[in-house]
Design an enzyme around this catalytic site. Sequence first.
Site, PDB file in Angstrom:
ATOM      1  N   SER A 263       0.841  -1.197   0.000  1.00 41.11           N
ATOM      2  CA  SER A 263       0.000   0.000   0.000  1.00 41.11           C
ATOM      3  C   SER A 263       0.876   1.247   0.000  1.00 41.11           C
ATOM      4  O   SER A 263       0.416   2.324  -0.334  1.00 41.11           O
ATOM      5  CB  SER A 263      -0.905  -0.012   1.220  1.00 41.11           C
ATOM      6  OG  SER A 263      -0.122   0.032   2.384  1.00 41.11           O
ATOM      7  N   GLY A 312      -0.605   5.265  -6.819  1.00 42.54           N
ATOM      8  CA  GLY A 312      -1.968   5.264  -6.284  1.00 42.54           C
ATOM      9  C   GLY A 312      -2.036   4.887  -4.818  1.00 42.54           C
ATOM     10  O   GLY A 312      -1.597   3.793  -4.440  1.00 42.54           O
ATOM     11  N   SER A 317     -11.469   1.225  -5.380  1.00 39.84           N
ATOM     12  CA  SER A 317     -12.906   1.209  -5.083  1.00 39.84           C
ATOM     13  C   SER A 317     -13.224   0.566  -3.736  1.00 39.84           C
ATOM     14  O   SER A 317     -14.195   0.943  -3.087  1.00 39.84           O
ATOM     15  CB  SER A 317     -13.642   0.470  -6.196  1.00 39.84           C
ATOM     16  OG  SER A 317     -13.118  -0.833  -6.310  1.00 39.84           O
ATOM     17  N   CYS A 319     -11.133   0.582  -1.213  1.00 42.23           N
ATOM     18  CA  CYS A 319     -10.105   1.088  -0.301  1.00 42.23           C
ATOM     19  C   CYS A 319     -10.676   2.086   0.703  1.00 42.23           C
ATOM     20  O   CYS A 319     -11.394   3.005   0.317  1.00 42.23           O
ATOM     21  CB  CYS A 319      -9.038   1.748  -1.164  1.00 42.23           C
ATOM     22  SG  CYS A 319      -7.787   2.551  -0.205  1.00 42.23           S
ATOM     23  N   ASP A 358      -2.653   2.842 -10.749  1.00 38.90           N
ATOM     24  CA  ASP A 358      -3.293   1.697 -10.090  1.00 38.90           C
ATOM     25  C   ASP A 358      -4.490   2.133  -9.244  1.00 38.90           C
ATOM     26  O   ASP A 358      -4.340   2.878  -8.275  1.00 38.90           O
ATOM     27  CB  ASP A 358      -2.241   1.009  -9.201  1.00 38.90           C
ATOM     28  CG  ASP A 358      -2.835  -0.122  -8.364  1.00 38.90           C
ATOM     29  OD1 ASP A 358      -3.934  -0.593  -8.687  1.00 38.90           O
ATOM     30  OD2 ASP A 358      -2.178  -0.523  -7.387  1.00 38.90           O
ATOM     31  N   GLY A 359      -5.676   1.670  -9.620  1.00 36.70           N
ATOM     32  CA  GLY A 359      -6.875   1.885  -8.793  1.00 36.70           C
ATOM     33  C   GLY A 359      -7.654   3.127  -9.188  1.00 36.70           C
ATOM     34  O   GLY A 359      -7.137   4.052  -9.810  1.00 36.70           O
ATOM     35  N   ARG A 418       1.033  -6.701   2.910  1.00 33.57           N
ATOM     36  CA  ARG A 418       0.833  -5.527   2.058  1.00 33.57           C
ATOM     37  C   ARG A 418       0.867  -4.232   2.871  1.00 33.57           C
ATOM     38  O   ARG A 418       1.183  -3.170   2.367  1.00 33.57           O
ATOM     39  CB  ARG A 418      -0.518  -5.678   1.340  1.00 33.57           C
ATOM     40  CG  ARG A 418      -0.795  -4.620   0.336  1.00 33.57           C
ATOM     41  CD  ARG A 418      -2.021  -4.963  -0.502  1.00 33.57           C
ATOM     42  NE  ARG A 418      -1.998  -4.181  -1.715  1.00 33.57           N
ATOM     43  CZ  ARG A 418      -2.511  -2.961  -1.818  1.00 33.57           C
ATOM     44  NH1 ARG A 418      -3.092  -2.412  -0.774  1.00 33.57           N
ATOM     45  NH2 ARG A 418      -2.421  -2.286  -2.945  1.00 33.57           N
TER      46      ARG A 418
END
Length: 502
Positions: A263, A312, A317, A319, A358-359, A418
Amino acid sequence: MAFYFEEPSRTFSEYLLVPGYSSSQCMPANVNLKTPVVKFKKGEESSIYMNIPMTSAIMQSVSGEKMAIALATEGGISFIYGSQSVENEAAMIARVKAYKAGFVPSDSNVTPDATMQDILDLKEKTGHSTVAVTSDGTANGKFVGIVTSRDYRVSRMDPSTKVKEFMTPLEKIIYAPEGTSLKEANNIIWDHKLNTLPIVAADGRLLYFVFRKDYSSHKENPLELLDAQKRYIVGAGINTRDYAERVPALVEAGADVLCIDSSEGFSEWQKLTIEWIREHYGDSVKVGAGNVVDREGFRFLAEAGADFIKIGIGGGSICITREQKGIGRGQATAVIEVARARDEYFEETGVYIPICSDGGIVYDHHITLALAMGADFVMLGRYFSRFDESPTNKVNINGSYMKEYWGEGSSRARNWQRYDMGGDKKLSFEEGVDSYVPYAGPLRDNVRLTLSKVRSTMCNCGALNIPEFQEKAKLTLVSSTSIVEGGAHDVMLKDNGMSPVK
Ligand code: IMP
């Protein structure tokens, strides 16, 4: 005193593209979406390209082997999720690499001593009527014969009749050797009016079946992404904890490119991970890193040796990172700043590092905007989770089909690696939710439709490939009132009970 960015950070929906001149050559059919995946020096070529600028997210609810095969067939790359055991992830990679369109491992197998009743039971279970007879009853055992429904008559035969008494034996079967191409196999099938052609190894083991019906679909995928040995290209997620064990297993299984799934990428953990890979594999193993949202984060990972860099934080969505931790940045602003940093780094060093947004892709045109802003490709989770090929359940909720979709930071995924900042090995709080998304059918139809929109907009901007698009794109911020103007307005919709098409 804290540092303040001058401008608010913005999302894709706050931007529009302003058309440029399009010549008569600017037709969607002429647009090439080929894009580099890993870094390369000025004047050289990237060693991995995609034919479409789309990757599927490193998530349990998105990227399993079926997704990887379907996306590579369309020209993109899936990154198989790393939040599973090393063995399972490596096995998934190995299965994608072993998969050959049109070459099907036999799923119904018996020994010569099995009975007709066994054949009937197997047919009931698999729904397939071609059964391989092998010496040990496995899919790759020594091939001794075939049973199809033409070999037995249920009404006339005793169910305990042994397979060896009624199968079609090897000496009466037309088969082909290992290494036969799909085209050659298809010719044999046509010449001999066969339904099935077994492919047999030199030592007599059964390898695959080629079925008459499969050849045509193979020809319909001109963008499929294959390695030098004509196997599908596939990526794999890794973490900053168990890389010494995971990376060798994934490389051995045939992963073409790795990506650190985290993350927060602006951390020493990522640097240590990349250093370990360079120490053990030099540049031969390609690894992306991330996620970052500003110039500093990009520079850090570029200098650490990342092959591509992912952008990102907090825009996904599923998150809830921004709510939980108060960190993140509007995705459009993050992409714009990192793209500038990438260009600056290229000017300075002559090394081009591809970047991935990303995302946060909600509408198809968000992909177009991300590319215009400088992304070389995008990564999507929600988008792909809706398709047949995602590894989750399809469920009927109040009369509509849905697929499940959950974040890697949800307690369902428990992907503590992560989010790990060197603390205790558990998720102390959630950064993602568990959700449903509307089921949307096969990947192929959706991806083709999405990209037809991307190509069309690129033509409006006078661009026939992604670098040209990035050079020519003119972007404008939109006010909140002009966003209202952008949708259907001041008309009464003939509502069909469905939400607007995205
Ligand atoms: P989407 O395409 O908007 O659904 O976003 C997918 C991206 O969200 C992934 O590629 C990850 O970068 C990110 N992501 C995945 N799981 C989580 C989570 O649980 N919390 C926050 N971000 C997540």
